[in-house]
Design a protein around this motif. Structure first.
Motif, PDB file in Angstrom:
ATOM      1  N   THR A   1       0.842  -1.196   0.000  1.00 34.79           N
ATOM      2  CA  THR A   1       0.000   0.000   0.000  1.00 34.79           C
ATOM      3  C   THR A   1       0.877   1.246   0.000  1.00 34.79           C
ATOM      4  OG1 THR A   1      -0.110   0.085   2.418  1.00 34.79           O
ATOM      5  CG2 THR A   1      -1.837  -1.178   1.273  1.00 34.79           C
ATOM      6  N   ILE A   2       0.294   2.378  -0.360  1.00 32.38           N
ATOM      7  CA  ILE A   2       1.040   3.636  -0.368  1.00 32.38           C
ATOM      8  C   ILE A   2       1.494   4.008   1.037  1.00 32.38           C
ATOM      9  CG2 ILE A   2      -1.007   5.113  -0.210  1.00 32.38           C
ATOM     10  CD1 ILE A   2       2.153   5.893  -2.257  1.00 32.38           C
ATOM     11  N   GLU A   3       0.686   3.690   2.036  1.00 32.53           N
ATOM     12  CA  GLU A   3       1.052   3.998   3.418  1.00 32.53           C
ATOM     13  C   GLU A   3       2.303   3.233   3.825  1.00 32.53           C
ATOM     14  OE1 GLU A   3      -1.930   2.672   2.571  1.00 32.53           O
ATOM     15  OE2 GLU A   3      -3.394   4.241   2.942  1.00 32.53           O
ATOM     16  N   TYR A   4       2.380   1.977   3.434  1.00 28.93           N
ATOM     17  CA  TYR A   4       3.540   1.145   3.747  1.00 28.93           C
ATOM     18  C   TYR A   4       4.780   1.688   3.045  1.00 28.93           C
ATOM     19  CZ  TYR A   4       6.466  -2.992   4.281  1.00 28.93           C
ATOM     20  OH  TYR A   4       7.494  -3.841   4.596  1.00 28.93           O
ATOM     21  N   ALA A   5       4.626   2.059   1.770  1.00 29.98           N
ATOM     22  CA  ALA A   5       5.756   2.580   0.996  1.00 29.98           C
ATOM     23  C   ALA A   5       6.283   3.879   1.601  1.00 29.98           C
ATOM     24  CB  ALA A   5       5.341   2.794  -0.455  1.00 29.98           C
ATOM     25  N   ILE A   6       5.385   4.779   1.967  1.00 31.17           N
ATOM     26  CA  ILE A   6       5.799   6.046   2.569  1.00 31.17           C
ATOM     27  C   ILE A   6       6.528   5.801   3.883  1.00 31.17           C
ATOM     28  CG2 ILE A   6       4.943   8.153   3.674  1.00 31.17           C
ATOM     29  CD1 ILE A   6       2.740   8.171   1.477  1.00 31.17           C
ATOM     30  N   SER A   7       5.984   4.939   4.710  1.00 31.13           N
ATOM     31  CA  SER A   7       6.609   4.634   5.986  1.00 31.13           C
ATOM     32  C   SER A   7       7.999   4.037   5.786  1.00 31.13           C
ATOM     33  CB  SER A   7       5.733   3.675   6.789  1.00 31.13           C
ATOM     34  OG  SER A   7       6.317   3.402   8.033  1.00 31.13           O
ATOM     35  N   HIS A   8       8.109   3.121   4.840  1.00 31.34           N
ATOM     36  CA  HIS A   8       9.401   2.472   4.566  1.00 31.34           C
ATOM     37  C   HIS A   8      10.423   3.492   4.064  1.00 31.34           C
ATOM     38  CE1 HIS A   8      12.255  -0.608   3.400  1.00 31.34           C
ATOM     39  NE2 HIS A   8      12.379   0.019   2.241  1.00 31.34           N
TER      40      HIS A   8
ATOM     41  N   VAL B   1      10.491   6.820   4.468  1.00 32.42           N
ATOM     42  CA  VAL B   1      10.874   7.781   5.507  1.00 32.42           C
ATOM     43  C   VAL B   1      11.772   7.121   6.551  1.00 32.42           C
ATOM     44  CG1 VAL B   1      10.001   9.227   7.394  1.00 32.42           C
ATOM     45  CG2 VAL B   1       8.874   9.272   5.161  1.00 32.42           C
ATOM     46  N   ASP B   2      11.447   5.896   6.954  1.00 38.58           N
ATOM     47  CA  ASP B   2      12.219   5.219   7.998  1.00 38.58           C
ATOM     48  C   ASP B   2      13.564   4.688   7.519  1.00 38.58           C
ATOM     49  OD1 ASP B   2      10.254   5.706   9.865  1.00 38.58           O
ATOM     50  OD2 ASP B   2       9.331   3.719   9.658  1.00 38.58           O
ATOM     51  N   LYS B   3      13.625   4.206   6.275  1.00 40.96           N
ATOM     52  CA  LYS B   3      14.819   3.483   5.831  1.00 40.96           C
ATOM     53  C   LYS B   3      15.670   4.225   4.804  1.00 40.96           C
ATOM     54  CE  LYS B   3      13.552  -0.670   7.623  1.00 40.96           C
ATOM     55  NZ  LYS B   3      13.115  -0.459   8.945  1.00 40.96           N
TER      56      LYS B   3
ATOM     57  N   SER C   1       9.770  12.375  11.854  1.00 36.84           N
ATOM     58  CA  SER C   1       9.442  11.300  10.906  1.00 36.84           C
ATOM     59  C   SER C   1       7.932  11.119  10.773  1.00 36.84           C
ATOM     60  CB  SER C   1      10.096   9.987  11.333  1.00 36.84           C
ATOM     61  OG  SER C   1       9.629   9.593  12.605  1.00 36.84           O
ATOM     62  N   ILE C   2       7.213  11.236  11.865  1.00 32.44           N
ATOM     63  CA  ILE C   2       5.753  11.107  11.821  1.00 32.44           C
ATOM     64  C   ILE C   2       5.140  12.259  11.041  1.00 32.44           C
ATOM     65  CG2 ILE C   2       3.647  11.089  13.221  1.00 32.44           C
ATOM     66  CD1 ILE C   2       5.256   8.516  13.422  1.00 32.44           C
ATOM     67  N   MET C   3       5.619  13.473  11.293  1.00 30.96           N
ATOM     68  CA  MET C   3       5.085  14.634  10.586  1.00 30.96           C
ATOM     69  C   MET C   3       5.356  14.538   9.082  1.00 30.96           C
ATOM     70  SD  MET C   3       3.597  16.148  12.984  1.00 30.96           S
ATOM     71  CE  MET C   3       3.060  17.591  12.119  1.00 30.96           C
ATOM     72  N   LEU C   4       6.537  14.063   8.711  1.00 34.09           N
ATOM     73  CA  LEU C   4       6.880  13.915   7.301  1.00 34.09           C
ATOM     74  C   LEU C   4       6.007  12.854   6.638  1.00 34.09           C
ATOM     75  CD1 LEU C   4       8.814  15.216   5.358  1.00 34.09           C
ATOM     76  CD2 LEU C   4      10.471  13.450   5.897  1.00 34.09           C
ATOM     77  N   LYS C   5       5.721  11.771   7.335  1.00 37.91           N
ATOM     78  CA  LYS C   5       4.835  10.733   6.800  1.00 37.91           C
ATOM     79  C   LYS C   5       3.432  11.288   6.553  1.00 37.91           C
ATOM     80  CE  LYS C   5       7.203   6.904   9.058  1.00 37.91           C
ATOM     81  NZ  LYS C   5       7.098   5.834  10.057  1.00 37.91           N
TER      82      LYS C   5
ATOM     83  N   ILE D   1       2.646  14.436   5.913  1.00 34.59           N
ATOM     84  CA  ILE D   1       2.716  15.345   4.760  1.00 34.59           C
ATOM     85  C   ILE D   1       2.768  14.560   3.456  1.00 34.59           C
ATOM     86  CG2 ILE D   1       4.181  17.035   3.580  1.00 34.59           C
ATOM     87  CD1 ILE D   1       4.909  18.049   6.449  1.00 34.59           C
ATOM     88  N   PHE D   2       3.626  13.546   3.381  1.00 30.51           N
ATOM     89  CA  PHE D   2       3.729  12.741   2.160  1.00 30.51           C
ATOM     90  C   PHE D   2       2.416  12.019   1.855  1.00 30.51           C
ATOM     91  CE2 PHE D   2       8.611  12.130   2.461  1.00 30.51           C
ATOM     92  CZ  PHE D   2       8.799  13.378   1.893  1.00 30.51           C
ATOM     93  N   TYR D   3       1.762  11.501   2.879  1.00 29.00           N
ATOM     94  CA  TYR D   3       0.491  10.813   2.660  1.00 29.00           C
ATOM     95  C   TYR D   3      -0.574  11.785   2.152  1.00 29.00           C
ATOM     96  CZ  TYR D   3      -3.631   7.961   3.353  1.00 29.00           C
ATOM     97  OH  TYR D   3      -4.805   7.276   3.145  1.00 29.00           O
ATOM     98  N   ALA D   4      -0.627  12.979   2.730  1.00 28.89           N
ATOM     99  CA  ALA D   4      -1.586  13.985   2.267  1.00 28.89           C
ATOM    100  C   ALA D   4      -1.317  14.353   0.813  1.00 28.89           C
ATOM    101  CB  ALA D   4      -1.522  15.227   3.150  1.00 28.89           C
ATOM    102  N   TYR D   5      -0.050  14.536   0.455  1.00 28.20           N
ATOM    103  CA  TYR D   5       0.294  14.840  -0.936  1.00 28.20           C
ATOM    104  C   TYR D   5      -0.102  13.693  -1.864  1.00 28.20           C
ATOM    105  CZ  TYR D   5       3.029  19.025   0.231  1.00 28.20           C
ATOM    106  OH  TYR D   5       3.432  20.260   0.640  1.00 28.20           O
TER     107      TYR D   5
END
Length: 71
Positions: free
Chosen positions: A15-22, A24-26, A50-54, A56-60
């Motif tokens: 999912t896009i959420e998983y990709a964004i998290s990966h 940002v974290d890695k 890291s949470i705030m960036l996730k 923002i990226f998810y909203a975009y």
């Protein structure tokens, strides 16, 4: 009764959420953000960069912008 939520267990691979998290974290170097991240003795606790960036990226990814056009 509070049930602890572990975000990493809630994200579904592919999912896009998983990709964004990966990403940002890695993959991203967040050291410039981390240098400014600290909690003061007063007020509410600060959110980790890291949470705030996730967020923002998810909203975009959903097409949400910080400034909405007016008619």
């Amino acid at each position: 009764m509070f049930v602890p939520v572990i975000i990493d267990e809630q994200l579904i691979p592919g999912t896009i959420e998983y990709a964004i998290s990966h990403i940002v974290d890695k993959r991203l170097d967040l050291s410039p953000f981390d240098a400014l991240y600290h909690n003061e003795k007063h007020g509410a606790a600060a959110y980790p960069p890291s949470i705030m960036l996730k967020i923002i990226f998810y909203a975009y990814s959903l097409g949400m912008l910080s400034i909405q056009p007016t008619d």
